[in-house]
Design a protein around this motif. Structure first.
Motif, PDB file in Angstrom:
ATOM      1  N   GLU A 143       0.830  -1.243  -0.034  1.00  0.00           N
ATOM      2  CA  GLU A 143       0.012   0.030   0.086  1.00  0.00           C
ATOM      3  C   GLU A 143       0.854   1.315  -0.010  1.00  0.00           C
ATOM      4  OE1 GLU A 143      -2.908  -0.550   3.214  1.00  0.00           O
ATOM      5  OE2 GLU A 143      -3.915  -1.975   1.788  1.00  0.00           O
ATOM      6  N   SER A 144       0.845   2.152   0.892  1.00  0.00           N
ATOM      7  CA  SER A 144       1.543   3.334   0.892  1.00  0.00           C
ATOM      8  C   SER A 144       2.952   3.343   1.557  1.00  0.00           C
ATOM      9  CB  SER A 144       0.873   4.533   1.745  1.00  0.00           C
ATOM     10  OG  SER A 144       0.348   4.158   2.824  1.00  0.00           O
ATOM     11  N   VAL A 145       3.424   1.889   2.295  1.00  0.00           N
ATOM     12  CA  VAL A 145       4.533   1.664   3.077  1.00  0.00           C
ATOM     13  C   VAL A 145       5.867   1.278   2.433  1.00  0.00           C
ATOM     14  CG1 VAL A 145       5.354   0.882   5.369  1.00  0.00           C
ATOM     15  CG2 VAL A 145       2.844   1.786   5.076  1.00  0.00           C
ATOM     16  N   LEU A 146       6.846   1.521   2.744  1.00  0.00           N
ATOM     17  CA  LEU A 146       8.080   1.239   2.034  1.00  0.00           C
ATOM     18  C   LEU A 146       8.481  -0.085   3.024  1.00  0.00           C
ATOM     19  CD1 LEU A 146      10.544   1.154   0.225  1.00  0.00           C
ATOM     20  CD2 LEU A 146      11.256   3.174   1.326  1.00  0.00           C
ATOM     21  N   TYR A 147       9.009  -0.775   2.851  1.00  0.00           N
ATOM     22  CA  TYR A 147       9.640  -1.840   3.542  1.00  0.00           C
ATOM     23  C   TYR A 147      11.022  -2.177   3.107  1.00  0.00           C
ATOM     24  CZ  TYR A 147       5.055  -2.432   5.984  1.00  0.00           C
ATOM     25  OH  TYR A 147       3.932  -2.325   6.422  1.00  0.00           O
ATOM     26  N   CYS A 148      11.951  -2.102   4.008  1.00  0.00           N
ATOM     27  CA  CYS A 148      13.587  -2.247   3.729  1.00  0.00           C
ATOM     28  C   CYS A 148      13.942  -3.489   4.737  1.00  0.00           C
ATOM     29  CB  CYS A 148      14.298  -1.006   3.680  1.00  0.00           C
ATOM     30  SG  CYS A 148      14.197   0.054   2.629  1.00  0.00           S
ATOM     31  N   ASP A 164      14.352  -4.635  10.077  1.00  0.00           N
ATOM     32  CA  ASP A 164      13.394  -3.821   9.288  1.00  0.00           C
ATOM     33  C   ASP A 164      13.574  -2.398   9.326  1.00  0.00           C
ATOM     34  OD1 ASP A 164      12.593  -6.414   8.138  1.00  0.00           O
ATOM     35  OD2 ASP A 164      10.800  -6.038   9.379  1.00  0.00           O
ATOM     36  N   ALA A 165      13.295  -1.650   8.077  1.00  0.00           N
ATOM     37  CA  ALA A 165      12.942  -0.200   8.264  1.00  0.00           C
ATOM     38  C   ALA A 165      11.492  -0.024   7.460  1.00  0.00           C
ATOM     39  CB  ALA A 165      14.097   0.504   7.748  1.00  0.00           C
ATOM     40  N   GLU A 173      13.337   8.552   0.326  1.00  0.00           N
ATOM     41  CA  GLU A 173      13.637   7.913  -0.584  1.00  0.00           C
ATOM     42  C   GLU A 173      14.264   6.472  -0.138  1.00  0.00           C
ATOM     43  OE1 GLU A 173      14.098   8.391  -3.767  1.00  0.00           O
ATOM     44  OE2 GLU A 173      12.894  10.252  -3.677  1.00  0.00           O
ATOM     45  N   PRO A 174      14.120   5.408  -0.670  1.00  0.00           N
ATOM     46  CA  PRO A 174      14.510   4.264  -0.323  1.00  0.00           C
ATOM     47  C   PRO A 174      16.269   4.272  -0.023  1.00  0.00           C
ATOM     48  CG  PRO A 174      13.240   3.825  -2.127  1.00  0.00           C
ATOM     49  CD  PRO A 174      13.377   5.375  -2.050  1.00  0.00           C
ATOM     50  N   THR A 175      17.133   4.898  -0.995  1.00  0.00           N
ATOM     51  CA  THR A 175      18.542   5.058  -0.476  1.00  0.00           C
ATOM     52  C   THR A 175      18.796   5.794   0.762  1.00  0.00           C
ATOM     53  OG1 THR A 175      18.643   7.187  -1.864  1.00  0.00           O
ATOM     54  CG2 THR A 175      18.960   5.289  -3.066  1.00  0.00           C
ATOM     55  N   VAL A 177      16.745   5.578   3.619  1.00  0.00           N
ATOM     56  CA  VAL A 177      16.415   4.582   4.554  1.00  0.00           C
ATOM     57  C   VAL A 177      17.204   3.247   4.537  1.00  0.00           C
ATOM     58  CG1 VAL A 177      14.516   2.924   5.189  1.00  0.00           C
ATOM     59  CG2 VAL A 177      13.844   5.015   4.157  1.00  0.00           C
ATOM     60  N   TRP A 178      17.575   3.024   3.625  1.00  0.00           N
ATOM     61  CA  TRP A 178      18.501   1.881   3.368  1.00  0.00           C
ATOM     62  C   TRP A 178      19.932   2.260   4.015  1.00  0.00           C
ATOM     63  CZ3 TRP A 178      18.555  -3.133   3.652  1.00  0.00           C
ATOM     64  CH2 TRP A 178      17.567  -3.808   2.888  1.00  0.00           C
ATOM     65  N   MET A 179      20.403   3.777   4.108  1.00  0.00           N
ATOM     66  CA  MET A 179      21.537   3.964   4.444  1.00  0.00           C
ATOM     67  C   MET A 179      21.487   4.109   6.058  1.00  0.00           C
ATOM     68  SD  MET A 179      23.262   8.053   4.418  1.00  0.00           S
ATOM     69  CE  MET A 179      21.975   8.670   5.156  1.00  0.00           C
ATOM     70  N   VAL A 180      20.445   4.327   6.752  1.00  0.00           N
ATOM     71  CA  VAL A 180      20.254   4.304   8.161  1.00  0.00           C
ATOM     72  C   VAL A 180      20.169   2.911   8.498  1.00  0.00           C
ATOM     73  CG1 VAL A 180      18.759   5.050  10.146  1.00  0.00           C
ATOM     74  CG2 VAL A 180      18.951   6.589   7.925  1.00  0.00           C
ATOM     75  N   LEU A 181      19.334   2.277   7.854  1.00  0.00           N
ATOM     76  CA  LEU A 181      19.335   0.731   8.251  1.00  0.00           C
ATOM     77  C   LEU A 181      20.566  -0.141   8.198  1.00  0.00           C
ATOM     78  CD1 LEU A 181      17.505  -1.729   9.030  1.00  0.00           C
ATOM     79  CD2 LEU A 181      17.193  -2.437   6.608  1.00  0.00           C
ATOM     80  N   ASN A 182      21.463   0.110   7.182  1.00  0.00           N
ATOM     81  CA  ASN A 182      22.803  -0.274   6.976  1.00  0.00           C
ATOM     82  C   ASN A 182      23.640   0.252   8.324  1.00  0.00           C
ATOM     83  OD1 ASN A 182      22.391  -2.111   4.904  1.00  0.00           O
ATOM     84  ND2 ASN A 182      22.804  -0.289   3.474  1.00  0.00           N
ATOM     85  N   GLN A 183      23.597   1.188   8.821  1.00  0.00           N
ATOM     86  CA  GLN A 183      24.318   1.982   9.709  1.00  0.00           C
ATOM     87  C   GLN A 183      24.059   1.059  11.164  1.00  0.00           C
ATOM     88  OE1 GLN A 183      23.486   6.033   9.860  1.00  0.00           O
ATOM     89  NE2 GLN A 183      25.310   6.526   8.441  1.00  0.00           N
ATOM     90  N   LEU A 184      22.707   0.850  11.383  1.00  0.00           N
ATOM     91  CA  LEU A 184      22.342  -0.007  12.427  1.00  0.00           C
ATOM     92  C   LEU A 184      22.960  -1.280  12.304  1.00  0.00           C
ATOM     93  CD1 LEU A 184      18.885   0.004  13.815  1.00  0.00           C
ATOM     94  CD2 LEU A 184      19.672  -2.322  13.291  1.00  0.00           C
TER      95      LEU A 184
END
Length: 361
Positions: A143-148, A164-165, A173-175, A177-184
């Motif tokens: 729906e309206s949510v991006l899941y990484c 998950d993010a 932007e997905p990039t 979100v992925w940057m923050v998740l990868n740092q975690l």
């Protein structure tokens, strides 16, 4: 209801279907999620040097921003940007091959998203403390949510993790979100099988005897924990755990245990370990083919131990000491929940349990 809470509500609804705990060997990916074999309380502590919090849960730890807010009862955290990050799923790997498990997960995930982007294969990766893992990054929209989602499989720890993010797709932007998740994820460390749990400790053995292991490498074995005046054995000992234990046992050819046999023993117990020695029927209990309500514990390569006691003398009194003795090999698993080593005496082909009493004085 705030935007963060509405976002997490959507995320939780979907994560209930996607939880990796549904993929243990007792269930299939389409079954309802079940708790991990060895649940652990989660906790966080402040690292004031860089304004992060070290969050500890289910035998792992990772860093999150001190500004984030933990969701009640979860290892997920709200940000002030209508985003959610954290650990969303924990499961034993069990007897699954990592690539096979990953392919089943992707096939299952494809039915849960409007769109899903996923690689064909896992890739090698190291955790923050150097544990060899396999990972894959999945990006989905529901729906309206991006899941990484970053899947992390650590075979030597017998763990499968999903970090998950979640964010609104039209707000971030997905990039990013992925940057923050990868740092975690780069801060991930493991708390399972990270230290020697046996050396330097005193244990009460299953037959009522007491084993006192000194930090110096010496030991005394008393026939009774209450009476140290009776004759006792003393000598030196060596402790190995993890891959070093497997290598040591395989090198002791007099016991006839090959690396292949040890790996089969490990794999058979990865589905859930029952203290007291395994039986052929335990495989069918572990896979759900037979009903089983016995308590099981999670073990892994790094909680596998080999302990060698080199008996050097029998002491009846200070004046009566008999020199000489044999060496005995014990192999098995240390179960931190029970503070107990569940072991096989390879000389006598018998089982014993060493329960921790105290640090040896």
């Amino acid at each position: 209801m705030s935007m963060n809470k509405r976002l997490l509500t959507v995320a939780v609804v979907l994560s209930l279907f996607m939880s990796l705990t549904a993929c243990s060997n007792q269930t299939s990916p389409s079954d309802d999620p079940t708790p991990p074999v060895t649940p652990a309380d989660s906790s966080s502590k402040q690292d004031t040097t860089d304004s992060t919090i070290i969050h500890s849960t289910h035998g792992v730890a990772f860093e999150v921003s001190a500004d984030w807010t933990q969701a009640d009862g979860m290892d997920m955290f709200y940000t002030d940007k209508n985003e959610v990050y954290g650990l969303n799923g924990v499961s034993p790997l069990g007897s699954y091959e990592p690539q096979t498990l990953f392919e089943e997960l992707v096939a299952y995930y494809e039915g849960q998203f409007d769109t899903l982007s996923a690689p064909e294969n896992l890739t090698a990766w190291q955790s923050g403390d150097g544990v060899e893992c396999l990972t894959a990054d999945l990006t989905g929209v529901y729906e309206s949510v991006l899941y990484c989602t970053k899947i992390v499989i650590a075979p030597q720890k017998n763990l499968v993790l999903t970090f998950d993010a979640q964010a609104y797709k039209d707000q971030q932007e997905p990039t990013v979100v992925w940057m923050v998740l990868n740092q975690l994820c780069e801060s991930l460390t493991f708390e399972i099988g990270t230290r020697d749990e046996i050396s330097g400790n005193t244990f009460l053995c299953g037959d009522g005897s007491q084993l006192c292991l000194q930090d110096s490498g010496d030991f005394r074995w008393y026939s009774s924990a209450e009476d140290h005046e009776k004759p006792y054995y003393e000598g030196v000992y060596a402790v190995y755990y993890g891959q070093a234990a497997m290598d040591k046992v395989a090198s002791m050819t007099e016991y006839g245990l090959t690396m292949e046999e040890l790996e089969r023993v490990l794999a058979a117990n990865m589905n859930g370990y029952i203290p007291g020695g395994s039986k052929p029927s335990d495989f069918f209990y572990a896979t759900g083919e037979l009903e089983d309500d016995r308590e099981r514990y999670q073990v892994c390569l790094d909680t596998f131990y080999a302990v060698i006691l080199h008996n050097q003398r029998l002491v009846s009194s200070p004046e009566d000491v008999q020199e000489g003795g044999n060496s005995t090999l014990y192999i098995g698993f240390y179960l931190p929940e029970l503070k107990m080593a569940d072991l096989t005496n390879c000389n006598a082909a018998s089982y014993t349990q060493w329960t921790f009493q105290e640090k040896t004085a």
